[in-house]
Motif scaffolding. Sequence first.
Motif, PDB file in Angstrom:
ATOM      1  N   SER A 202     -22.271 -50.017  29.024  1.00  0.00           N
ATOM      2  CA  SER A 202     -23.183 -49.847  27.905  1.00  0.00           C
ATOM      3  C   SER A 202     -24.171 -48.693  28.157  1.00  0.00           C
ATOM      4  CB  SER A 202     -23.871 -51.196  27.679  1.00  0.00           C
ATOM      5  OG  SER A 202     -25.042 -51.015  27.000  1.00  0.00           O
ATOM      6  N   SER A 203     -24.745 -48.635  29.378  1.00  0.00           N
ATOM      7  CA  SER A 203     -25.661 -47.516  29.591  1.00  0.00           C
ATOM      8  C   SER A 203     -24.903 -46.206  29.750  1.00  0.00           C
ATOM      9  CB  SER A 203     -26.619 -47.716  30.767  1.00  0.00           C
ATOM     10  OG  SER A 203     -26.212 -48.721  31.598  1.00  0.00           O
ATOM     11  N   ALA A 206     -24.120 -44.865  26.168  1.00  0.00           N
ATOM     12  CA  ALA A 206     -25.325 -44.405  25.461  1.00  0.00           C
ATOM     13  C   ALA A 206     -25.735 -43.032  26.001  1.00  0.00           C
ATOM     14  CB  ALA A 206     -26.453 -45.415  25.643  1.00  0.00           C
ATOM     15  N   ASN A 207     -25.668 -42.908  27.320  1.00  0.00           N
ATOM     16  CA  ASN A 207     -26.050 -41.670  27.973  1.00  0.00           C
ATOM     17  C   ASN A 207     -25.091 -40.517  27.609  1.00  0.00           C
ATOM     18  OD1 ASN A 207     -27.531 -40.118  29.978  1.00  0.00           O
ATOM     19  ND2 ASN A 207     -25.656 -40.273  31.184  1.00  0.00           N
ATOM     20  N   GLN A 210     -25.620 -39.449  23.930  1.00  0.00           N
ATOM     21  CA  GLN A 210     -26.895 -38.761  23.691  1.00  0.00           C
ATOM     22  C   GLN A 210     -26.957 -37.419  24.408  1.00  0.00           C
ATOM     23  OE1 GLN A 210     -29.822 -41.797  24.610  1.00  0.00           O
ATOM     24  NE2 GLN A 210     -28.824 -43.136  23.094  1.00  0.00           N
ATOM     25  N   SER A 236     -24.134 -49.888  21.583  1.00  0.00           N
ATOM     26  CA  SER A 236     -24.801 -49.027  22.572  1.00  0.00           C
ATOM     27  C   SER A 236     -24.457 -47.572  22.321  1.00  0.00           C
ATOM     28  CB  SER A 236     -24.350 -49.353  23.996  1.00  0.00           C
ATOM     29  OG  SER A 236     -24.597 -50.683  24.287  1.00  0.00           O
ATOM     30  N   GLY A 238     -23.719 -46.246  19.471  1.00  0.00           N
ATOM     31  CA  GLY A 238     -24.500 -45.853  18.300  1.00  0.00           C
ATOM     32  C   GLY A 238     -23.785 -44.887  17.381  1.00  0.00           C
TER      33      GLY A 238
END
Length: 529
Positions: A202-203, A206-207, A210, A236, A238
């Motif tokens: 999940s992280s 997202a990273n 972005q 996550s 998005g």
Amino acid sequence: MLLSLVALSLLACPAFAATAEQWRTRSIYQVITDEFALEPGAVVPECVLSDSTWCGGTWNSIRENLDYIQDAGFTAIWISPVSQNYQGPRTAYGDPYHGYWPADIQQLNEHFGTANELMALTAEVHRRDMYIMVDIVINNVMATSLTPDLSSYMFKDQEHYHPYCPVDYSNLTSEQQCWLGDTTVPLPDVNTENADVISQYSSWIANLVQTYNIDGLRIDAAKHVHASFWPAFAQSAGVFCMGEVFDPSVSTVSQWQGPQALDSVLNYPLYYALQAAFTLPGPQNMSALTSVLSQSKAAYKDTTLLGNFLENQDVPRWHNLSVDPQSMYNAMTLGFLSDGIPIVYYGQEQSFSGNSDPYNREPLWPSNYTKTTAYELMTTLNTLRNFLINTTDWATQPTNVLTSTDNGLAFQKGNIVTVLTNIGSPPQNFTQTSFQSPWPAETIAIDVIACRQFVAASGGYIGVEYTKGGVPVVLADSSFLVGSGLCNATLGLQDGSQGQTIVQSFASRDRPLTWLLTFITITISLGLV
Ligand SMILES: *[C@@H]1O[C@H](CO)[C@@H](O)[C@H](O)[C@H]1NC(C)=O
Ligand SMILES: *[C@@H]1O[C@H](CO)[C@@H](O)[C@H](O)[C@H]1NC(C)=O
Ligand SMILES: *[C@@H]1O[C@H](CO)[C@@H](O)[C@H](O)[C@H]1NC(C)=O
Ligand SMILES: *[C@@H]1O[C@H](CO)[C@@H](O)[C@H](O)[C@H]1NC(C)=O
Ligand SMILES: *[C@@H]1O[C@H](CO)[C@@H](O)[C@H](O)[C@H]1NC(C)=O
Ligand SMILES: *[C@@H]1O[C@H](CO)[C@@H](O)[C@H](O)[C@H]1NC(C)=O
Ligand SMILES: *[C@@H]1O[C@H](CO)[C@@H](O)[C@H](O)[C@H]1NC(C)=O
């Protein structure tokens, strides 16, 4: 109207509806980074397909060649995975030039460029008002033994993987927990039920999204991860997510679209049905196609978000299955003008004809990026679809079959009627598709592909004859096409050519439509068109 559409889709898909709504209107060109283009001045590599090794394409070389994609009217690109791949010696199946053999996914794949170069690519795509979709591999990593050194991956603990077992393709649990690949190149299966894995993935996503301003994700082997993993992962991320569920059945594939899984899936059932209907030689089974269209309508959460394609890196090129060019033009036209997001795999426009992996991953540069007939057809279809999307709610209108026979199919979506045939290139004087159009008698309809005119007969009936071969026909009410940039001369909108002298005297673009229609009706009755 726009507001109510947005509100409706928010209800349908709460987490990232706005983004799915935006992708619905796009048209995607799929690129394998290594094969799309060379950097200027590069020594042209030999690039023998059977070697399965790098040919030299990079993120920079995609950025430098976006005109070729944008000029054909595409509004998005999908690129092969960007993460670091297997670094070891060449395997029995070659090198990971394709990007689908993940190692430490926290790093980028240095074969394709630097972080700045990937950012420069996404920035340039956005400057052109296009979107970028990045392919990701979540289900598995890649190894060369059944007991790999886990320190080379993002997930380093034994409990982050399912234990080895060979996949039993008749058992979904086995497909999701056992290891894809084989014992030569096993693909260790990440344990996506493990809490650490869920949180790190999940992280990570997202990273990635972005950092590089990614607009959408294509998810490899989505079916091989339990569906319950996907909603939180996509949230996550998005952004819009389109999953690969490689299966011919609508009832299976449709389970992966919706709030319990993903925004969208690749339309494999349509892919198989288009083959059944259009390949030559082939079964020419038009009812296999109409059956998938009607099943799709009933089963999917939203058919207008599906990814429609004829080719990709995992299946034979269309022309390896069917050499007749009209077979591809007809099948492709359906993917653009029925529900869904059209996707074209690089090289389809060059009529490449390789079989399965690795022969379907040809370098594009030997084509000289020629603007072929297929390229021009894609340009016309994209121009029409972009115009429809800009000016109407066409993208969310349903597709309705008007007629189907063994050799013909006519369907309507919004104000466009598409008429297809599987008879192939040879002209046939006595074959035609006739159907009841949505237009009143005497309406002038224009075929935007050949700029031919048709006039609706009593009851709205139109007949399309194949005296020039089995070409696709895409009809719109002539008054509607004004401003589309299509068939200008036929519409009398600019200086005509090749003897259409009467058209030239009506060259004003501001002339009222009634004048225009009267004019066209007269030229037809004079037998001039
Ligand atoms: C399906 O596969 C799973 C995972 O390998 C296994 O535990 C299960 O017994 C299999 N079910 C059947 C019916 O074979
Ligand atoms: C055509 O496809 C339909 C639906 O898939 C199938 O039921 C039928 O048997 C096929 N017909 C032929 C002649 O293959
Ligand atoms: C299909 O692909 C194989 C392997 O690339 C090739 O040898 C064959 O000629 C192709 N067939 C056609 C019809 O292009
Ligand atoms: C591309 O250009 C080269 C060099 O001019 C030529 O030899 C080759 O035949 C061309 N290929 C195609 C597909 O047009
Ligand atoms: C659609 O509208 C956008 C934004 O107004 C514009 O940039 C684009 O050129 C239009 N495209 C077509 C095909 O009309
Ligand atoms: C179709 O009809 C035209 C005009 O009668 C004739 O010249 C042509 O040879 C016919 N073509 C075929 C394929 O029968
Ligand atoms: C058609 O006309 C539009 C303006 O009305 C113009 O922008 C476009 O280039 C023309 N297209 C062709 C193919 O001539």
